[in-house]
Each structure stands twice: as C-alpha cells, then as structure tokens.
Enzyme design. Structure first.
Site, PDB file in Angstrom:
ATOM      1  N   ARG A  38      39.382  39.083   8.604  1.00 43.55           N
ATOM      2  CA  ARG A  38      38.452  38.749   9.691  1.00 43.55           C
ATOM      3  C   ARG A  38      37.184  39.598   9.592  1.00 43.55           C
ATOM      4  O   ARG A  38      36.074  39.093   9.705  1.00 43.55           O
ATOM      5  CB  ARG A  38      39.096  38.984  11.050  1.00 43.55           C
ATOM      6  CG  ARG A  38      39.716  37.719  11.589  1.00 43.55           C
ATOM      7  CD  ARG A  38      39.487  37.552  13.081  1.00 43.55           C
ATOM      8  NE  ARG A  38      39.733  36.145  13.399  1.00 43.55           N
ATOM      9  CZ  ARG A  38      40.239  35.714  14.541  1.00 43.55           C
ATOM     10  NH1 ARG A  38      40.548  36.561  15.488  1.00 43.55           N
ATOM     11  NH2 ARG A  38      40.397  34.428  14.753  1.00 43.55           N
ATOM     12  N   PHE A 158      34.786  35.186  30.771  1.00 42.90           N
ATOM     13  CA  PHE A 158      34.842  33.807  31.259  1.00 42.90           C
ATOM     14  C   PHE A 158      34.231  32.801  30.296  1.00 42.90           C
ATOM     15  O   PHE A 158      34.031  31.645  30.646  1.00 42.90           O
ATOM     16  CB  PHE A 158      34.130  33.699  32.615  1.00 42.90           C
ATOM     17  CG  PHE A 158      34.794  34.481  33.713  1.00 42.90           C
ATOM     18  CD1 PHE A 158      36.066  34.141  34.147  1.00 42.90           C
ATOM     19  CD2 PHE A 158      34.148  35.554  34.313  1.00 42.90           C
ATOM     20  CE1 PHE A 158      36.686  34.858  35.168  1.00 42.90           C
ATOM     21  CE2 PHE A 158      34.764  36.278  35.332  1.00 42.90           C
ATOM     22  CZ  PHE A 158      36.039  35.935  35.763  1.00 42.90           C
ATOM     23  N   LEU A 217      43.161  35.036  36.025  1.00 36.59           N
ATOM     24  CA  LEU A 217      44.269  34.076  35.931  1.00 36.59           C
ATOM     25  C   LEU A 217      44.048  32.923  36.918  1.00 36.59           C
ATOM     26  O   LEU A 217      44.259  31.747  36.587  1.00 36.59           O
ATOM     27  CB  LEU A 217      45.607  34.765  36.223  1.00 36.59           C
ATOM     28  CG  LEU A 217      46.033  35.873  35.251  1.00 36.59           C
ATOM     29  CD1 LEU A 217      47.367  36.476  35.686  1.00 36.59           C
ATOM     30  CD2 LEU A 217      46.158  35.341  33.823  1.00 36.59           C
ATOM     31  N   CYS A 272      43.939  29.339  26.146  1.00 37.90           N
ATOM     32  CA  CYS A 272      43.999  30.064  27.419  1.00 37.90           C
ATOM     33  C   CYS A 272      44.760  29.380  28.551  1.00 37.90           C
ATOM     34  O   CYS A 272      45.615  30.010  29.177  1.00 37.90           O
ATOM     35  CB  CYS A 272      42.580  30.367  27.892  1.00 37.90           C
ATOM     36  SG  CYS A 272      41.708  31.465  26.772  1.00 37.90           S
TER      37      CYS A 272
HETATM   38  N1  NAD Z   1      39.268  32.464  23.278  1.00 33.21           N
HETATM   39  C1  NAD Z   1      38.677  32.412  24.454  1.00 33.21           C
HETATM   40  O1  NAD Z   1      37.884  31.519  24.718  1.00 33.21           O
HETATM   41  C2  NAD Z   1      38.938  33.467  25.499  1.00 33.21           C
HETATM   42  C3  NAD Z   1      38.083  33.546  26.604  1.00 33.21           C
HETATM   43  C4  NAD Z   1      38.320  34.518  27.574  1.00 33.21           C
HETATM   44  C5  NAD Z   1      39.372  35.416  27.423  1.00 33.21           C
HETATM   45  N2  NAD Z   1      40.184  35.322  26.343  1.00 33.21           N
HETATM   46  C6  NAD Z   1      41.222  36.350  26.180  1.00 33.21           C
HETATM   47  O2  NAD Z   1      40.730  37.324  25.257  1.00 33.21           O
HETATM   48  C7  NAD Z   1      41.802  37.852  24.449  1.00 33.21           C
HETATM   49  C8  NAD Z   1      41.497  37.640  22.985  1.00 33.21           C
HETATM   50  O3  NAD Z   1      41.398  36.256  22.737  1.00 33.21           O
HETATM   51  P1  NAD Z   1      40.744  35.697  21.395  1.00 33.21           P
HETATM   52  O4  NAD Z   1      40.688  34.220  21.553  1.00 33.21           O
HETATM   53  O5  NAD Z   1      39.509  36.461  21.083  1.00 33.21           O
HETATM   54  O6  NAD Z   1      41.877  36.092  20.337  1.00 33.21           O
HETATM   55  P2  NAD Z   1      41.727  36.217  18.767  1.00 33.21           P
HETATM   56  O7  NAD Z   1      43.063  36.049  18.173  1.00 33.21           O
HETATM   57  O8  NAD Z   1      40.626  35.326  18.295  1.00 33.21           O
HETATM   58  O9  NAD Z   1      41.225  37.726  18.546  1.00 33.21           O
HETATM   59  C9  NAD Z   1      42.012  38.862  18.792  1.00 33.21           C
HETATM   60  C10 NAD Z   1      41.779  39.854  17.668  1.00 33.21           C
HETATM   61  O10 NAD Z   1      42.384  41.102  18.005  1.00 33.21           O
HETATM   62  C11 NAD Z   1      42.852  41.705  16.795  1.00 33.21           C
HETATM   63  N3  NAD Z   1      43.829  42.736  17.119  1.00 33.21           N
HETATM   64  C12 NAD Z   1      45.078  42.591  17.644  1.00 33.21           C
HETATM   65  N4  NAD Z   1      45.642  43.795  17.846  1.00 33.21           N
HETATM   66  C13 NAD Z   1      44.747  44.732  17.442  1.00 33.21           C
HETATM   67  C14 NAD Z   1      44.751  46.155  17.402  1.00 33.21           C
HETATM   68  N5  NAD Z   1      45.795  46.849  17.884  1.00 33.21           N
HETATM   69  N6  NAD Z   1      43.660  46.783  16.914  1.00 33.21           N
HETATM   70  C15 NAD Z   1      42.599  46.095  16.443  1.00 33.21           C
HETATM   71  N7  NAD Z   1      42.530  44.739  16.459  1.00 33.21           N
HETATM   72  C16 NAD Z   1      43.593  44.064  16.960  1.00 33.21           C
HETATM   73  C17 NAD Z   1      43.419  40.535  16.004  1.00 33.21           C
HETATM   74  O11 NAD Z   1      43.523  40.809  14.638  1.00 33.21           O
HETATM   75  C18 NAD Z   1      42.394  39.432  16.330  1.00 33.21           C
HETATM   76  O12 NAD Z   1      41.388  39.342  15.345  1.00 33.21           O
HETATM   77  C19 NAD Z   1      43.061  37.151  24.956  1.00 33.21           C
HETATM   78  O13 NAD Z   1      43.632  37.953  25.953  1.00 33.21           O
HETATM   79  C20 NAD Z   1      42.530  35.875  25.572  1.00 33.21           C
HETATM   80  O14 NAD Z   1      43.381  35.372  26.570  1.00 33.21           O
HETATM   81  C21 NAD Z   1      39.973  34.383  25.363  1.00 33.21           C
HETATM   82  O1  UPG Z   2      36.975  17.975  32.604  1.00 27.29           O
HETATM   83  C1  UPG Z   2      37.571  18.494  31.653  1.00 27.29           C
HETATM   84  C2  UPG Z   2      37.235  19.770  31.149  1.00 27.29           C
HETATM   85  C3  UPG Z   2      37.970  20.282  30.082  1.00 27.29           C
HETATM   86  N1  UPG Z   2      38.990  19.570  29.540  1.00 27.29           N
HETATM   87  C4  UPG Z   2      39.787  20.163  28.437  1.00 27.29           C
HETATM   88  O2  UPG Z   2      40.256  21.434  28.862  1.00 27.29           O
HETATM   89  C5  UPG Z   2      40.408  22.321  27.758  1.00 27.29           C
HETATM   90  C6  UPG Z   2      39.687  23.644  27.996  1.00 27.29           C
HETATM   91  O3  UPG Z   2      38.301  23.422  28.029  1.00 27.29           O
HETATM   92  P1  UPG Z   2      37.226  24.560  28.374  1.00 27.29           P
HETATM   93  O4  UPG Z   2      37.545  25.152  29.668  1.00 27.29           O
HETATM   94  O5  UPG Z   2      35.890  23.941  28.231  1.00 27.29           O
HETATM   95  O6  UPG Z   2      37.395  25.556  27.133  1.00 27.29           O
HETATM   96  P2  UPG Z   2      38.060  26.999  26.926  1.00 27.29           P
HETATM   97  O7  UPG Z   2      37.354  27.612  25.794  1.00 27.29           O
HETATM   98  O8  UPG Z   2      39.534  26.862  26.871  1.00 27.29           O
HETATM   99  O9  UPG Z   2      37.657  27.842  28.229  1.00 27.29           O
HETATM  100  C7  UPG Z   2      38.566  28.107  29.295  1.00 27.29           C
HETATM  101  O10 UPG Z   2      39.406  29.196  28.970  1.00 27.29           O
HETATM  102  C8  UPG Z   2      38.698  30.423  28.672  1.00 27.29           C
HETATM  103  C9  UPG Z   2      39.744  31.430  28.235  1.00 27.29           C
HETATM  104  O11 UPG Z   2      40.310  32.122  29.282  1.00 27.29           O
HETATM  105  C10 UPG Z   2      37.914  30.855  29.887  1.00 27.29           C
HETATM  106  O12 UPG Z   2      37.193  32.046  29.602  1.00 27.29           O
HETATM  107  C11 UPG Z   2      36.945  29.753  30.303  1.00 27.29           C
HETATM  108  O13 UPG Z   2      36.278  30.126  31.522  1.00 27.29           O
HETATM  109  C12 UPG Z   2      37.716  28.456  30.529  1.00 27.29           C
HETATM  110  O14 UPG Z   2      36.804  27.394  30.801  1.00 27.29           O
HETATM  111  C13 UPG Z   2      39.855  21.553  26.542  1.00 27.29           C
HETATM  112  O15 UPG Z   2      40.921  20.974  25.820  1.00 27.29           O
HETATM  113  C14 UPG Z   2      39.004  20.464  27.176  1.00 27.29           C
HETATM  114  O16 UPG Z   2      38.874  19.322  26.364  1.00 27.29           O
HETATM  115  C15 UPG Z   2      39.334  18.324  30.031  1.00 27.29           C
HETATM  116  O17 UPG Z   2      40.267  17.682  29.553  1.00 27.29           O
HETATM  117  N2  UPG Z   2      38.598  17.814  31.083  1.00 27.29           N
END
Ligand code: NAD
Ligand code: UPG
Length: 480
Positions: A38, A158, A217, A272
């Site tokens: 990565r 978010f 959450l 998520c």
């Molecule tokens: N993906 C999203 O859209 C999103 C949005 C909001 C919040 N979140 C939250 O954020 C967190 C991360 O999600 P993500 O989608 O970025 O995951 P991800 O898998 O893309 O990234 C997590 C990274 O952390 C690294 N990692 C794990 N343990 C480690 C350690 N001890 N030291 C250093 N690196 C380490 C992994 O190798 C990985 O690259 C989760 O809790 C998720 O629920 C995700």
């Molecule tokens: O009207 C809608 C809106 C979304 N979706 C679906 O819902 C899922 C999630 O969509 P979206 O919320 O746009 O994407 P995420 O990246 O999963 O983002 C959500 O999850 C993140 C991880 O926690 C949060 O940070 C964001 O606020 C929250 O929107 C996807 O499969 C979309 O296609 C629908 O089916 N109908």
C-alpha cells in the site's frame, strides 16, 4: 512545526491526511501503514485507491509536507497528533462473532504508540469504533505510559467513497469528541485549530467522547435505514403499480424528510453500513436493549431481502432458469466512482445467479478481474482486514468472464443486470446491444438509471426496481 502522523493508509487515512496536508502547509503529515504494498503504491504514479481528485491533491503535497512510509514507529514517535484510521471489521470468530467490532488492529496500534512515544500525544480515533472505545484505548496507553500524557479524541470520519475529496474539502460537519476535563478541552481546541484552516467554525461540532463515538454509528444506521425503507417500498410499488421514483420524489420534497438516501436500489453495499449497524446491534444487546437491537437488525434483513428479490426476479423472468445462459453484469463496485467492492451487492447477486448455473460476463470500468475473481471464488472472507493479511486465491470461477467493455459483456447475452450506477451505462447504444443479444432480450436495472420506455420501444423486456412491471414479468410467479 506541528507534526501529524496518520496510522492506516487506506480509504480514510490516505485521502484525509492528504487533504490536511493540502490545507495546512505548515503542518508535516506522515501517513504510515504496515502494508508495504500500500505504501509503495502511495509513493508511485498509480495510487492504491481510486477517488476522483485524489491524485491531484497527493501530487501537490507529496514530497513537500506529505509523506508515506512504513516506518510506523519513527513517525509515531515524532508526532504531536496521531490519527488512527485502521480497520475495525466485524469479528469473525469468538465472543460477538458476526456482530461486534474487531478491535485487534486498533489495540495493536495503541500498544505500539505506548511503546515508542517519548513525549505527550493527542491520539485521535478516526476509525469507526464502538462507543466507549476511547476508554479502553486510554487504559492501554495509561498502563504503559512511562509518565507520558495522552489525550484521546474521537473525530469520526463522514466521507463517502467516490466523493471523498469533495467531502473532505467541504465537510458538512467535523465532529470532535473529547473528555470534559481541562486537558481534554485543550486537546479539542488543538485539533479544532487544524480543521479551522479550511472548515468554517460553525461546522465544527464538539461533544463528549461517547456522544461522538455513538453519533458516527447512528449516522450510518440512519442513512442505511432510509435506503431499506425505500427499498421495502419498492417491493410494494411493484405489487401495486406505484412507481418508486415518483414516491421518493414526493418524500424528497418534504422538508421534514430532506432529499437524500431515498434512491431505491438492488441494496446498499460498502464496507461501512452493514458493519456499523451490526456493531450497533451488538452494543444494544450487550446493554440488554433487545427491542432496539431487533429494530436495527431489520435494516440489514430488508437489505438482504432486496438482493435476493432481485436474483429471484432475474431467474423467474427467464423461464425459471438461467442455467447455461450468458448474463451480462454491468458494474461490480458497491457504487459509482470507486473501485471498492467491499460488501458490494454485486457479490450476492452474482453468487445467486451462479448458484443457478448462469455464465456471467462482467464489466466494471474500475474493478480489476483479479478482485472480481477473488470476491466470487472465496466464501466467507472478510475483505475488511488489512490487505496483506487477506488470503490469496489461485482458483477462478470458470463460469465468470471479466471483460473490457459493456458491448463485449452483452454480446450474445440472454440478459443484462445493471448493478452499479456508473454514468457510462446511461449512454450505451442500447439498440446496438439489443441487436447483438439473444431474444427475448432481458434487462434488469438494479439502480434505476435507464430510460425504461426507450428500452421497451427497442424491444427489451425490462425490470427496473420499484417500477411498474412489464406484462411479461406480471405473468411470472412472484417468488420474492
Ligand atoms: N471507507 C470509508 O469510506 C470510511 C469512511 C468513514 C470511516 N471509515 C472507517 O475508517 C476505518 C478505516 O477504514 P478504511 O476503509 O480506510 O480501511 P482500509 O482497509 O482501506 O485501511 C486501513 C489501513 O490500516 C492499516 N493498518 C491496520 N492495522 C495497522 C497498524 N497496526 N499499523 C499501521 N497500519 C495498520 C491497513 O494495512 C490498511 O491499509 C474503519 O474503522 C472504517 O469503518 C471508513
Ligand atoms: O439513496 C441511496 C444512497 C445510497 N445507496 C447505496 O448505499 C451504499 C452506501 O453509499 P454511500 O453512503 O454513498 O457510500 P459510503 O462510502 O459507504 O459512505 C457511507 O459510509 C461511510 C463510512 O462510514 C460514511 O463515512 C459516509 O458518511 C456514509 O455515507 C452504496 O451501495 C449506495 O449505492 C442506495 O442504494 N440508495
């Protein structure tokens, strides 16, 4: 100069830290990860994740005040503020398996911080965590502190994938939770001053730690609940002749409800929503709140129902079998503008069709063949764990063919399933597609992005979620 270290270079850590570096030129930002592949991708021309606008931001800052490294300990040691954005997947074994959040990666990050720190630190929870995680983290740090003082803040993220950079540049809110003692309040102010470089003050909300953790959450649960509500309505629309887009338009115009998260679909996906609702359910159950837990469980049940309803519709429409038939799958990512396939509804739909022996021809503009094969060939794998800990698969699903464009995918197909709302699927030449398909030619729009009337004029038999059914479909048994 303030130094920030971001632990975890994933979908959250990478873009978030890059935007902080962009907006705060006087802050040095180091993003660290245990995954060598990565980090080397972040340092290359081809970034490890696809997000519109991300490449430009990284190119602008990398080598100036933004660096990516596997030297986790060095950068943690040097930092004043440490953002932890590591995986918090659903536990797959042991107590709470299938629901509770697995905090293994968080705990190991906290222990490492305690091991290497020689000065006071602010530790920021960016990952989504169960409410009261900060308390556990504080205990780990305090028991190993060697006199060092830690302040834990909850600063949940978010952003949505596909619009991450825009969401980070113009967030509707930034949430910072901290403890109510003067030291906690001082830490809140310090983090607030980072965001204040580009976020208007009235958008920065401060709360106590537990409210911040629980709000994240709740936020996801409420969005997912709206999608399940409109998806439940979509089934009723099909049964009654109402049209779900018309119904959702009426709801959208209600200022008491607001316009978002009311698009009916084949089901929500992404890393998520399901994980965070399960986490919420587990917390409710642990607190003896079974009615509350059951309420949130239904959101996931309706989502599962929507995916299986879709598969049933495909199979029953096509003479009750898809065995040996070529079905084109357009779109595999969980939404448009991302290459992420974690918990994408496409996995369940494809597996459902494969279960009925279909031959799938899959096209997605951003998802690789390798990823699709992994997603479909391996059962019960939790892809939300760090990439280097994920199993590799040498097997491929023979009945799955991944192709380079929509015309190839649909050539000689009996049916088409639209599973991701990529813009390019709206502008395909559907007459050309129809001419090259087996007849009768079916199209199942799981995202309601196509012009149903035009497709019917061409000659397709069309199913579009929550819309009035073709005569053909009305005459097929409703198994949903
Ligand atoms: N993906 C999203 O859209 C999103 C949005 C909001 C919040 N979140 C939250 O954020 C967190 C991360 O999600 P993500 O989608 O970025 O995951 P991800 O898998 O893309 O990234 C997590 C990274 O952390 C690294 N990692 C794990 N343990 C480690 C350690 N001890 N030291 C250093 N690196 C380490 C992994 O190798 C990985 O690259 C989760 O809790 C998720 O629920 C995700
Ligand atoms: O009207 C809608 C809106 C979304 N979706 C679906 O819902 C899922 C999630 O969509 P979206 O919320 O746009 O994407 P995420 O990246 O999963 O983002 C959500 O999850 C993140 C991880 O926690 C949060 O940070 C964001 O606020 C929250 O929107 C996807 O499969 C979309 O296609 C629908 O089916 N109908």
């Amino acid at each position: 100069m303030v130094k920030i270290c971001g632990i975890g270079a994933g979908y959250v850590g990478g873009p978030t830290m890059a935007v902080i570096a962009l907006k705060c030129p006087s802050i040095e930002v180091a993003v660290v990860d245990i995954s060598h592949s990565r980090i080397s991708a972040w340092n290359s021309q081809k970034l490890p994740i696809y997000e519109p606008g991300l490449e430009e931001v990284v190119k602008q800052c990398r080598g100036k005040n933004l660096l990516f490294s596997t030297d986790v300990e060095k950068h943690v040691h040097e930092a004043d503020i440490i953002f932890v954005s590591v995986n918090t997947p659903t536990k797959i074994r042991g107590l709470g398996a299938g629901k509770a959040a697995d905090l293994t990666y968080w705990e190991s990050a906290a222990r490492m911080i305690a091991d290497v720190s020689k000065s006071n630190k602010i530790v920021v929870e960016k990952s989504t965590v169960p409410v009261r995680t900060a308390e556990a983290i504080e205990k780990i740090l305090a028991h190993n502190s060697k006199g060092i003082k830690y302040q834990i803040l909850s600063n949940p993220e978010f952003l949505s994938e596909g619009t991450a950079i825009q969401d980070l540049l113009k967030p509707d809110r930034v949430l910072i939770g901290g403890n109510e003692e003067p030291e906690g309040q001082k830490a809140i102010l310090k983090l607030k001053s980072v965001y204040a470089n580009w976020v208007p003050e009235d958008r920065i909300i401060t709360t106590n730690l537990w409210s911040a953790e629980l709000s994240k959450l709740a936020d996801n649960a409420f969005m997912a609940q709206r999608i399940s509500s409109i998806n439940a309505m979509s089934a009723l629309c099909e049964a009654t002749g109402a049209e779900v887009s018309q119904v959702s338009n009426v709801l959208c115009k209600n200022t008491k409800l607001g316009p978002k998260y009311l698009n009916a679909s084949v089901g929500f996906g992404g890393s998520c929503f399901q994980k965070d609702i399960l986490n919420l359910v587990y917390i409710c159950e642990s607190n003896g709140l079974m009615e509350v837990a059951n309420y949130w469980k239904e959101v996931i049940k309706v989502n599962d129902y929507q995916k299986s309803r879709f598969v049933n519709k495909v199979v029953t429409s096509m003479f009750n079998t898809v065995s040996g038939k070529k079905i084109a799958i357009l779109g595999f990512a969980f939404k448009k503008d991302t290459s992420d396939t974690r918990k994408t509804p496409a996995i369940d739909v494809c597996k459902g069709l494969l279960g009925d022996n279909a031959c799938l021809s899959i096209y997605d503009p951003r998802v690789t063949e390798d990823q699709i094969q992994k997603d479909l060939s391996m059962d019960g794998v939790e892809w939300d764990h760090p990439i280097h800990l994920q199993p590799t698969s040498s097997t491929t699903v023979k009945q799955v063919n991944v192709v380079g464009d929509a015309y190839e995918a649909t050539k000689d197909a009996h049916g088409i399933c639209i599973l991701t709302e990529w813009d390019e699927f709206k502008t395909i030449d559907y007459q050309r597609v129809f001419d090259n398909m087996q007849k009768p030619a079916f199209i199942f729009d799981g995202r309601n992005i196509l012009n149903v009337d035009k497709l019917r004029e061409i000659g397709f038999i069309v199913y579009s979620i929550g819309r009035p059914l073709d005569q053909w479909l009305k005459n097929t048994p409703q198994q949903a």
